[in-house]
Design a protein around this motif. Structure first.
Motif, PDB file in Angstrom:
ATOM      1  N   ILE A   1       0.846  -1.204   0.000  1.00 28.54           N
ATOM      2  CA  ILE A   1       0.000   0.000   0.000  1.00 28.54           C
ATOM      3  C   ILE A   1       0.874   1.244   0.000  1.00 28.54           C
ATOM      4  O   ILE A   1       0.670   2.180  -0.780  1.00 28.54           O
ATOM      5  N   PHE A   2       1.863   1.259   0.875  1.00 29.93           N
ATOM      6  CA  PHE A   2       2.760   2.411   0.979  1.00 29.93           C
ATOM      7  C   PHE A   2       3.514   2.640  -0.323  1.00 29.93           C
ATOM      8  O   PHE A   2       3.630   3.764  -0.810  1.00 29.93           O
ATOM      9  N   GLN A   3       4.028   1.562  -0.917  1.00 25.08           N
ATOM     10  CA  GLN A   3       4.777   1.669  -2.172  1.00 25.08           C
ATOM     11  C   GLN A   3       3.879   2.229  -3.282  1.00 25.08           C
ATOM     12  O   GLN A   3       4.288   3.117  -4.028  1.00 25.08           O
ATOM     13  N   ALA A   4       2.676   1.712  -3.373  1.00 27.79           N
ATOM     14  CA  ALA A   4       1.734   2.187  -4.390  1.00 27.79           C
ATOM     15  C   ALA A   4       1.410   3.663  -4.181  1.00 27.79           C
ATOM     16  O   ALA A   4       1.403   4.459  -5.126  1.00 27.79           O
TER      17      ALA A   4
ATOM     18  N   THR B   1      -6.871   8.451  -5.406  1.00 28.18           N
ATOM     19  CA  THR B   1      -8.042   7.736  -4.897  1.00 28.18           C
ATOM     20  C   THR B   1      -7.638   6.396  -4.286  1.00 28.18           C
ATOM     21  O   THR B   1      -6.571   5.852  -4.610  1.00 28.18           O
ATOM     22  N   VAL B   2      -8.492   5.891  -3.440  1.00 26.03           N
ATOM     23  CA  VAL B   2      -8.275   4.572  -2.849  1.00 26.03           C
ATOM     24  C   VAL B   2      -8.203   3.529  -3.960  1.00 26.03           C
ATOM     25  O   VAL B   2      -7.355   2.627  -3.933  1.00 26.03           O
ATOM     26  N   GLN B   3      -9.060   3.661  -4.960  1.00 21.59           N
ATOM     27  CA  GLN B   3      -9.079   2.696  -6.060  1.00 21.59           C
ATOM     28  C   GLN B   3      -7.737   2.637  -6.781  1.00 21.59           C
ATOM     29  O   GLN B   3      -7.239   1.558  -7.105  1.00 21.59           O
ATOM     30  N   GLU B   4      -7.122   3.795  -7.001  1.00 22.83           N
ATOM     31  CA  GLU B   4      -5.814   3.812  -7.652  1.00 22.83           C
ATOM     32  C   GLU B   4      -4.767   3.100  -6.786  1.00 22.83           C
ATOM     33  O   GLU B   4      -3.924   2.369  -7.307  1.00 22.83           O
ATOM     34  N   ILE B   5      -4.832   3.318  -5.501  1.00 22.67           N
ATOM     35  CA  ILE B   5      -3.871   2.681  -4.593  1.00 22.67           C
ATOM     36  C   ILE B   5      -4.044   1.169  -4.610  1.00 22.67           C
ATOM     37  O   ILE B   5      -3.070   0.429  -4.747  1.00 22.67           O
ATOM     38  N   VAL B   6      -5.285   0.703  -4.480  1.00 17.50           N
ATOM     39  CA  VAL B   6      -5.502  -0.752  -4.420  1.00 17.50           C
ATOM     40  C   VAL B   6      -5.176  -1.418  -5.751  1.00 17.50           C
ATOM     41  O   VAL B   6      -4.669  -2.545  -5.770  1.00 17.50           O
ATOM     42  N   ASP B   7      -5.449  -0.735  -6.859  1.00 20.43           N
ATOM     43  CA  ASP B   7      -5.099  -1.293  -8.165  1.00 20.43           C
ATOM     44  C   ASP B   7      -3.585  -1.449  -8.286  1.00 20.43           C
ATOM     45  O   ASP B   7      -3.084  -2.490  -8.708  1.00 20.43           O
ATOM     46  N   LYS B   8      -2.859  -0.418  -7.889  1.00 23.91           N
ATOM     47  CA  LYS B   8      -1.395  -0.439  -7.989  1.00 23.91           C
ATOM     48  C   LYS B   8      -0.784  -1.435  -7.003  1.00 23.91           C
ATOM     49  O   LYS B   8       0.209  -2.088  -7.300  1.00 23.91           O
ATOM     50  N   ALA B   9      -1.391  -1.562  -5.818  1.00 19.51           N
ATOM     51  CA  ALA B   9      -0.880  -2.476  -4.789  1.00 19.51           C
ATOM     52  C   ALA B   9      -1.352  -3.909  -5.013  1.00 19.51           C
ATOM     53  O   ALA B   9      -0.888  -4.828  -4.343  1.00 19.51           O
ATOM     54  N   ASP B  10      -2.302  -4.081  -5.923  1.00 21.85           N
ATOM     55  CA  ASP B  10      -2.873  -5.391  -6.226  1.00 21.85           C
ATOM     56  C   ASP B  10      -3.512  -6.030  -4.988  1.00 21.85           C
ATOM     57  O   ASP B  10      -3.235  -7.174  -4.630  1.00 21.85           O
ATOM     58  N   ILE B  11      -4.350  -5.232  -4.339  1.00 17.19           N
ATOM     59  CA  ILE B  11      -5.117  -5.694  -3.181  1.00 17.19           C
ATOM     60  C   ILE B  11      -6.571  -5.270  -3.370  1.00 17.19           C
ATOM     61  O   ILE B  11      -6.882  -4.496  -4.269  1.00 17.19           O
ATOM     62  N   SER B  12      -7.430  -5.745  -2.503  1.00 17.49           N
ATOM     63  CA  SER B  12      -8.838  -5.356  -2.584  1.00 17.49           C
ATOM     64  C   SER B  12      -9.081  -4.095  -1.760  1.00 17.49           C
ATOM     65  O   SER B  12      -8.299  -3.747  -0.864  1.00 17.49           O
ATOM     66  N   ARG B  13     -10.192  -3.429  -2.045  1.00 18.42           N
ATOM     67  CA  ARG B  13     -10.572  -2.246  -1.263  1.00 18.42           C
ATOM     68  C   ARG B  13     -10.817  -2.642   0.198  1.00 18.42           C
ATOM     69  O   ARG B  13     -10.487  -1.895   1.108  1.00 18.42           O
ATOM     70  N   VAL B  14     -11.383  -3.816   0.399  1.00 15.33           N
ATOM     71  CA  VAL B  14     -11.642  -4.303   1.761  1.00 15.33           C
ATOM     72  C   VAL B  14     -10.336  -4.383   2.548  1.00 15.33           C
ATOM     73  O   VAL B  14     -10.273  -3.978   3.713  1.00 15.33           O
ATOM     74  N   THR B  15      -9.298  -4.877   1.894  1.00 16.42           N
ATOM     75  CA  THR B  15      -7.999  -4.976   2.555  1.00 16.42           C
ATOM     76  C   THR B  15      -7.473  -3.591   2.913  1.00 16.42           C
ATOM     77  O   THR B  15      -6.971  -3.381   4.017  1.00 16.42           O
ATOM     78  N   PHE B  16      -7.590  -2.650   1.988  1.00 12.06           N
ATOM     79  CA  PHE B  16      -7.147  -1.281   2.279  1.00 12.06           C
ATOM     80  C   PHE B  16      -7.884  -0.740   3.498  1.00 12.06           C
ATOM     81  O   PHE B  16      -7.267  -0.202   4.427  1.00 12.06           O
ATOM     82  N   TYR B  17      -9.214  -0.877   3.506  1.00 12.35           N
ATOM     83  CA  TYR B  17     -10.022  -0.318   4.598  1.00 12.35           C
ATOM     84  C   TYR B  17      -9.846  -1.074   5.923  1.00 12.35           C
ATOM     85  O   TYR B  17     -10.230  -0.573   6.965  1.00 12.35           O
ATOM     86  N   LYS B  18      -9.231  -2.210   5.856  1.00  8.43           N
ATOM     87  CA  LYS B  18      -8.901  -2.931   7.086  1.00  8.43           C
ATOM     88  C   LYS B  18      -7.861  -2.149   7.896  1.00  8.43           C
ATOM     89  O   LYS B  18      -7.835  -2.212   9.121  1.00  8.43           O
ATOM     90  N   TYR B  19      -7.003  -1.391   7.188  1.00 12.46           N
ATOM     91  CA  TYR B  19      -5.913  -0.667   7.835  1.00 12.46           C
ATOM     92  C   TYR B  19      -6.092   0.856   7.857  1.00 12.46           C
ATOM     93  O   TYR B  19      -5.570   1.521   8.753  1.00 12.46           O
TER      94      TYR B  19
END
Length: 196
Positions: A18-21, A35-53
Protein backbone atom coordinates in the motif's frame (compact mmCIF):
# COMPACT_ATOMS: atom_id res chain seq x y z
CA UNK A 1 1.98 -18.97 17.57
CA UNK A 2 3.21 -19.70 14.02
CA UNK A 3 -0.11 -18.43 12.64
CA UNK A 4 0.41 -15.06 14.38
CA UNK A 5 3.89 -14.70 12.83
CA UNK A 6 2.48 -15.54 9.43
CA UNK A 7 -0.37 -13.09 9.92
CA UNK A 8 2.07 -10.36 11.05
CA UNK A 9 4.24 -10.96 7.97
CA UNK A 10 1.18 -10.74 5.71
CA UNK A 11 0.10 -7.51 7.40
CA UNK A 12 3.56 -5.98 6.97
CA UNK A 13 3.74 -7.11 3.36
CA UNK A 14 0.29 -5.67 2.62
CA UNK A 15 1.05 -2.35 4.31
CA UNK A 16 4.35 -2.14 2.43
CA UNK A 17 2.53 -2.71 -0.88
CA UNK A 18 0.00 0.00 0.00
CA UNK A 19 2.76 2.41 0.98
CA UNK A 20 4.78 1.67 -2.17
CA UNK A 21 1.73 2.19 -4.39
CA UNK A 22 0.83 5.41 -2.60
CA UNK A 23 4.41 6.73 -2.89
CA UNK A 24 4.50 6.00 -6.62
CA UNK A 25 1.19 7.78 -7.12
CA UNK A 26 2.48 10.82 -5.21
CA UNK A 27 5.27 11.13 -7.77
CA UNK A 28 2.62 11.46 -10.47
CA UNK A 29 -0.14 13.53 -8.90
CA UNK A 30 -1.22 15.67 -5.98
CA UNK A 31 -2.33 14.03 -2.74
CA UNK A 32 -5.88 15.34 -3.07
CA UNK A 33 -6.22 13.71 -6.51
CA UNK A 34 -5.21 10.20 -5.42
CA UNK A 35 -8.04 7.74 -4.90
CA UNK A 36 -8.27 4.57 -2.85
CA UNK A 37 -9.08 2.70 -6.06
CA UNK A 38 -5.81 3.81 -7.65
CA UNK A 39 -3.87 2.68 -4.59
CA UNK A 40 -5.50 -0.75 -4.42
CA UNK A 41 -5.10 -1.29 -8.17
CA UNK A 42 -1.40 -0.44 -7.99
CA UNK A 43 -0.88 -2.48 -4.79
CA UNK A 44 -2.87 -5.39 -6.23
CA UNK A 45 -5.12 -5.69 -3.18
CA UNK A 46 -8.84 -5.36 -2.58
CA UNK A 47 -10.57 -2.25 -1.26
CA UNK A 48 -11.64 -4.30 1.76
CA UNK A 49 -8.00 -4.98 2.56
CA UNK A 50 -7.15 -1.28 2.28
CA UNK A 51 -10.02 -0.32 4.60
CA UNK A 52 -8.90 -2.93 7.09
CA UNK A 53 -5.91 -0.67 7.84
CA UNK A 54 -6.90 2.86 6.73
CA UNK A 55 -10.01 5.01 6.65
CA UNK A 56 -9.06 6.80 3.44
CA UNK A 57 -6.10 8.27 1.55
CA UNK A 58 -5.66 11.04 4.12
CA UNK A 59 -5.62 8.57 7.01
CA UNK A 60 -2.89 6.63 5.19
CA UNK A 61 -0.88 9.82 4.71
CA UNK A 62 -1.39 10.85 8.36
CA UNK A 63 -0.19 7.47 9.62
CA UNK A 64 2.90 7.59 7.41
CA UNK A 65 3.59 11.14 8.60
CA UNK A 66 3.10 10.21 12.25
CA UNK A 67 5.46 7.23 12.00
CA UNK A 68 8.11 9.30 10.22
CA UNK A 69 7.98 12.13 12.77
CA UNK A 70 8.15 9.67 15.65
CA UNK A 71 11.18 7.94 14.12
CA UNK A 72 13.00 11.20 13.43
CA UNK A 73 12.23 12.41 16.94
CA UNK A 74 13.63 9.20 18.44
CA UNK A 75 16.73 9.33 16.26
CA UNK A 76 17.45 12.96 17.08
CA UNK A 77 16.97 12.38 20.80
CA UNK A 78 19.42 9.46 20.72
CA UNK A 79 21.95 11.68 18.96
CA UNK A 80 21.77 14.55 21.43
CA UNK A 81 25.07 13.53 23.05
CA UNK A 82 26.94 13.06 19.78
CA UNK A 83 28.90 15.52 17.66
CA UNK A 84 27.07 17.40 14.93
CA UNK A 85 28.88 15.36 12.27
CA UNK A 86 27.63 12.14 13.89
CA UNK A 87 24.18 13.68 14.21
CA UNK A 88 23.97 14.55 10.51
CA UNK A 89 25.56 11.25 9.47
CA UNK A 90 22.84 9.30 11.28
CA UNK A 91 20.10 11.46 9.77
CA UNK A 92 21.54 11.13 6.25
CA UNK A 93 21.77 7.35 6.65
CA UNK A 94 18.18 7.29 7.92
CA UNK A 95 17.03 9.26 4.88
CA UNK A 96 18.91 6.93 2.55
CA UNK A 97 17.54 3.80 4.23
CA UNK A 98 14.02 5.23 3.92
CA UNK A 99 14.34 6.61 0.39
CA UNK A 100 10.75 5.95 -0.63
CA UNK A 101 9.42 7.82 2.38
CA UNK A 102 11.63 10.83 1.73
CA UNK A 103 10.76 10.86 -1.96
CA UNK A 104 7.22 11.31 -0.68
CA UNK A 105 8.24 14.01 1.87
CA UNK A 106 9.96 16.07 -0.82
CA UNK A 107 7.51 15.35 -3.62
CA UNK A 108 6.21 18.50 -5.30
CA UNK A 109 2.76 16.90 -5.07
CA UNK A 110 2.46 17.23 -1.28
CA UNK A 111 2.36 20.35 0.85
CA UNK A 112 5.47 21.43 2.72
CA UNK A 113 3.75 20.77 6.05
CA UNK A 114 5.54 17.47 6.64
CA UNK A 115 8.88 18.99 5.65
CA UNK A 116 8.22 21.87 8.06
CA UNK A 117 7.41 19.44 10.89
CA UNK A 118 10.64 17.53 10.27
CA UNK A 119 12.52 20.84 10.28
CA UNK A 120 10.93 21.84 13.61
CA UNK A 121 11.97 18.56 15.23
CA UNK A 122 15.57 18.93 14.06
CA UNK A 123 15.60 22.62 15.02
CA UNK A 124 14.34 21.84 18.53
CA UNK A 125 17.00 19.19 19.10
CA UNK A 126 19.73 21.50 17.78
CA UNK A 127 18.57 24.22 20.20
CA UNK A 128 18.79 21.78 23.09
CA UNK A 129 22.26 20.58 22.07
CA UNK A 130 23.62 24.10 21.52
CA UNK A 131 22.06 25.47 24.68
CA UNK A 132 23.78 22.81 26.76
CA UNK A 133 27.04 22.87 24.77
CA UNK A 134 27.46 26.64 24.89
CA UNK A 135 25.82 27.28 28.24
CA UNK A 136 23.25 29.73 26.87
CA UNK A 137 19.51 29.96 27.28
CA UNK A 138 17.45 27.84 24.92
CA UNK A 139 15.39 31.01 24.35
CA UNK A 140 18.40 33.00 23.08
CA UNK A 141 17.34 34.75 19.87
CA UNK A 142 20.69 34.28 18.10
CA UNK A 143 20.54 30.60 18.97
CA UNK A 144 17.02 30.39 17.54
CA UNK A 145 18.19 31.88 14.23
CA UNK A 146 21.23 29.61 14.10
CA UNK A 147 19.20 26.46 14.69
CA UNK A 148 16.51 27.52 12.22
CA UNK A 149 19.20 28.14 9.61
CA UNK A 150 20.97 24.85 10.26
CA UNK A 151 17.80 22.80 10.21
CA UNK A 152 16.38 24.47 7.10
CA UNK A 153 19.74 24.39 5.32
CA UNK A 154 20.27 20.73 6.14
CA UNK A 155 16.81 19.84 4.83
CA UNK A 156 17.32 21.92 1.67
CA UNK A 157 20.50 19.95 0.92
CA UNK A 158 18.71 16.67 1.68
CA UNK A 159 15.77 17.69 -0.52
CA UNK A 160 18.10 18.33 -3.46
CA UNK A 161 19.81 14.98 -2.83
CA UNK A 162 16.46 13.14 -2.75
CA UNK A 163 15.12 14.92 -5.83
CA UNK A 164 18.36 14.12 -7.69
CA UNK A 165 17.73 10.44 -7.07
CA UNK A 166 20.36 10.01 -4.34
CA UNK A 167 23.05 10.54 -6.98
CA UNK A 168 25.77 11.08 -4.37
CA UNK A 169 26.87 8.63 -1.71
CA UNK A 170 25.88 9.03 1.94
CA UNK A 171 29.55 9.60 2.78
CA UNK A 172 29.81 12.46 0.30
CA UNK A 173 26.63 14.05 1.64
CA UNK A 174 27.95 13.83 5.20
CA UNK A 175 31.20 15.53 4.09
CA UNK A 176 29.31 18.32 2.34
CA UNK A 177 26.96 18.97 5.23
CA UNK A 178 29.88 18.83 7.68
CA UNK A 179 31.86 21.47 5.74
CA UNK A 180 28.86 23.80 5.65
CA UNK A 181 28.08 23.06 9.27
CA UNK A 182 31.62 23.63 10.59
CA UNK A 183 31.69 27.06 8.99
CA UNK A 184 28.33 28.02 10.48
CA UNK A 185 29.47 26.95 13.95
CA UNK A 186 32.67 29.01 13.60
CA UNK A 187 30.71 32.10 12.52
CA UNK A 188 28.33 31.72 15.45
CA UNK A 189 31.20 31.30 17.92
CA UNK A 190 32.97 34.41 16.54
CA UNK A 191 29.77 36.44 16.79
CA UNK A 192 29.29 35.39 20.42
CA UNK A 193 32.87 36.43 21.25
CA UNK A 194 32.38 39.82 19.61
CA UNK A 195 29.16 40.52 21.49
CA UNK A 196 30.78 39.92 24.91
Amino acid sequence: MEENKSSDRRTLKTKKAIFQAFSELLKEKELRKITVQEIVDKADISRVTFYKYYLDVYDLYDKIESELLTNIGLITLQLADKTFNEFFKELINYVYNNRVTFEMVFSPNVTNKLRDKVSCIIEGILKKIYSEKLGISIDNEDLAYLCCYRSSGFLAVIQRWVQNGFSQSCENMVKQVSVFDDNIEQIFSNKRKQSK
